[in-house]
Design a protein around this motif. Structure first.
Motif, mmCIF file in Angstrom:
data_model
loop_
_atom_site.group_PDB
_atom_site.id
_atom_site.type_symbol
_atom_site.label_atom_id
_atom_site.label_comp_id
_atom_site.label_asym_id
_atom_site.label_seq_id
_atom_site.Cartn_x
_atom_site.Cartn_y
_atom_site.Cartn_z
ATOM 1 N N PRO A 1 -5.075 -2.771 6.069
ATOM 2 C CA PRO A 1 -5.511 -1.889 4.471
ATOM 3 C C PRO A 1 -6.076 -1.655 4.551
ATOM 4 C CG PRO A 1 -5.329 -4.203 4.830
ATOM 5 C CD PRO A 1 -5.270 -4.122 5.764
ATOM 6 N N ALA A 2 -7.634 -1.426 5.372
ATOM 7 C CA ALA A 2 -8.854 -0.646 5.397
ATOM 8 C C ALA A 2 -8.529 0.592 5.912
ATOM 9 C CB ALA A 2 -9.939 -1.057 5.779
ATOM 10 N N GLY B 1 -5.321 7.351 5.078
ATOM 11 C CA GLY B 1 -4.340 8.282 3.893
ATOM 12 C C GLY B 1 -2.844 8.110 3.814
ATOM 13 N N LEU C 1 0.961 -1.173 0.063
ATOM 14 C CA LEU C 1 -0.266 0.098 -0.059
ATOM 15 C C LEU C 1 0.721 1.208 -0.236
ATOM 16 C CD1 LEU C 1 -2.400 -1.182 2.220
ATOM 17 C CD2 LEU C 1 -2.867 -0.855 0.041
ATOM 18 N N ARG D 1 -5.798 2.963 4.182
ATOM 19 C CA ARG D 1 -6.166 3.580 3.355
ATOM 20 C C ARG D 1 -7.476 4.875 3.451
ATOM 21 N NH1 ARG D 1 -7.597 -2.035 1.441
ATOM 22 N NH2 ARG D 1 -5.959 -2.056 -0.430
#
Length: 574
Positions: free
Chosen positions: A434-435, A441, A134, A438
């Motif tokens: 991961p969420a 940011g 990511l 994201r």
């Protein structure tokens, strides 16, 4: 048993390969698939001694991780790494120990603290895999990677202390501190001895196969000898890996090109097996619980899992604020030294005594150093949730079953809790990390731009130094071969620096450089460029990750040079 291990290895590697192909975090997928497969009747059960698991799996994984860690970035992030790798492990061990003792007093307080030491260290394998995919900022990855290199040593030292207390030894707090100091000093010393020896071998032995073989053996030797001398095998392997990795650009390019895929394959194989083993063992461990103790042990498992999830963010945010306070204090001391005139004397001594890591000479440089390691609340939130447990927790728990002074019921409870915490953190944190990244940011787009700027600047400087090298060679060429061969040299130099020259070049065969001349000058051209890249790295002007990218490019150039030489037709025999 041999066949069973082989079947598990093949299955784990196959699942991990699918995860890599699809771009998924392989540790999580391997664990989930192994957990589901463990309920099938034909899937084998594995029983591996925890000491064997630690001694076989941990050294190569730690060494490979240390090779990839930027030593310069590691030293700059050392305050954060030290707080998490030592302070957080201690706090987690005590918090878990108290909670475990309240829920299950039959563990005894030393046994409960032993459990705390076992579940305290996170494993950064899955977190690093997610972070790389990511694009986590380098400052976050440095902290996570560095923490994973030293927290195992803290955990294993605590494990030794509480195991000795369980066996009947009388130890004070100072005894525990002394054991930790001995573990650190002996471990680092053994690691440096192995690192220096391996580096000297790599510098003097041109055979990359032999170098790679010794590189595979060295982590096991450093780990075993350090443990035998009552030091930390973990720190020995880490110190050796950091030393060898930092000095790797000084070795031949063939050694580096042989080493990189070798360790990537080793990591891939061992990580797949470890996470498969974790998933396969959990159901068996749960089914072996007695009816009378099942409820208490499951409650204990949930309580410890919640504790490790909660303690980490409760520690990370205050510790980060504490670090920022010390950074501000350092800046104020800098300003006072600047106002009193003492700063100029210190700067003069720093410039007269150049070292590998030159300290910042101006307040702006100091602020820039702080900004590179500054962690925002978003960064700390990601670090707080990247606490997945792994192989160390499982291996120590299995090894604890043989400890004197620990009842069989307590030993089995510790194993159950270790498996529940490991699988629970892998699934809860691993699947949601991961969420979270994201959503917050936590991606630094300017980092890539800064890397490209550094690359452009270093390339420009290496080109100028390379031109200076060629100008010296041009003078030597004219003195040895005559002025009439200078156009041929200029044509050759043009091919290297890709700039226009006054010469038109010569078509005559006797005017062209021979292959040996071409090879010698090309290697000299590469050598001076490599030297400049390393000097920029040592001066703190070039990020080590960027440095490795530039070194890889030069290695590719040298490989092309050797490949052309290998394809040259050999003179036919008369």
């Amino acid at each position: 048993m041999d066949a069973e291990i082989f079947y598990v290895l093949v299955g784990a590697v196959a699942v991990a390969a699918i995860a890599r192909w699809r771009g998924w975090p392989s540790p999580l997928l391997v664990t989930v698939v192994a957990l589901a497969a463990s309920f099938l009747p034909f899937v084998p059960e594995l029983e591996i001694d925890g000491h064997v698991l630690l001694a076989v799996v941990l050294p190569p994984l730690l060494y490979s991780a240390a090779l990839d860690v930027s030593f310069v970035s590691f030293t700059k992030a050392l305050p954060q790494i030290r707080r998490l790798g030592i302070g957080l492990v201690l706090v987690t061990a005590v918090a878990v120990g108290l909670i475990a003792y309240l829920i299950m007093p039959s563990l005894t307080l030393p046994g409960a603290l032993l459990l705390g030491a076992i579940v305290a260290p996170p494993d950064a394998v899955s977190a690093a895999a997610i972070g790389r995919k990511l694009g986590l900022p380098r400052r976050v990855m440095n902290v996570l990677s560095g923490e994973s290199l030293i927290n195992d040593a803290t955990s294993l030292t605590l494990y030794r202390v509480f195991a000795a207390i369980l066996a009947g030894a009388t130890l004070s707090v100072w005894d525990g501190i002394w054991q930790f100091i001995v573990a650190v000093v002996v471990g680092v010393a053994v690691g440096l001895v192995f690192g220096i020896g391996l580096h000297q071998l790599r510098m003097r032995l041109p055979d990359p196969v032999v170098n790679g073989t010794f590189g595979l053996l060295a982590p096991f030797g450093a780990y075993a000898i350090a443990e035998h001398l009552l030091g930390s095998g973990v720190l020995a392997v880490v110190a050796m890996g950091l030393f060898v990795g930092y000095n790797s650009p000084q070795t031949s390019y063939t050694t580096r090109q042989q080493e990189k895929p070798l360790w990537q394959s080793m990591d891939f194989l061992l990580e797949a097996f470890v996470f498969a083993y974790i998933g396969l063992q959990l159901p068996r461990v749960l089914t072996e619980l007695g009816e009378g103790e099942a409820g208490t042990v499951l409650l204990l498992s949930v309580g410890v899992l919640v504790t490790v999830l909660v303690v980490r963010p409760m520690f990370v945010f205050p510790a980060s604020s504490w670090g920022k306070m010390w950074q501000r204090a350092a800046l104020r001391r800098w300003e006072r030294a600047e106002a009193s005139g003492r700063l100029e004397q210190w700067q003069q001594r720093s410039t007269e005594r150049p070292g590998r890591f030159r300290p910042p000479l101006t307040r702006e440089e100091l602020q820039a150093e702080h900004s590179k390691t500054h962690l925002s609340w978003r960064d700390n939130a990601v670090i707080s949730w990247a606490g997945m447990r792994g192989v160390v927790t499982i291996a120590i728990a299995v090894a604890a079953s043989d400890l004197a002074g620990l009842s069989s019921a307590s030993a089995h409870a510790i194993v159950v809790v270790a498996f529940v915490v490991t699988v629970g953190t892998l699934l809860l944190q691993g699947l949601t990390l991961p969420a979270l990244i994201r959503a917050l940011g936590v991606v630094d787009a300017s980092e890539a731009q800064e890397d490209q700027r550094e690359i452009a600047e270093v390339r420009s400087r290496t080109r100028e130094v390379g031109k200076a090298y060629l100008r010296k060679k041009r003078v030597a060429w004219a003195a040895e071969r005559g002025e009439d061969r200078l156009p041929a040299f200029d044509a050759f130099a043009q091919r290297l620096v890709r700039v226009e020259t006054d010469a038109e070049g010569s078509r005559r065969e006797d005017m062209r450089p021979t292959y040996d001349e071409f090879s010698t000058m090309s290697r000299g051209w590469l050598a001076v460029r490599r030297r400049i890249v390393l000097e920029e790295r040592d001066a703190g002007k070039l990020n080590e990750e960027v440095m490795r990218e530039l070194i890889d490019e030069m290695d590719a150039e040298e490989l092309t040079l050797d490949a052309k030489g290998a394809l040259r037709p050999t003179p036919s025999s008369p």
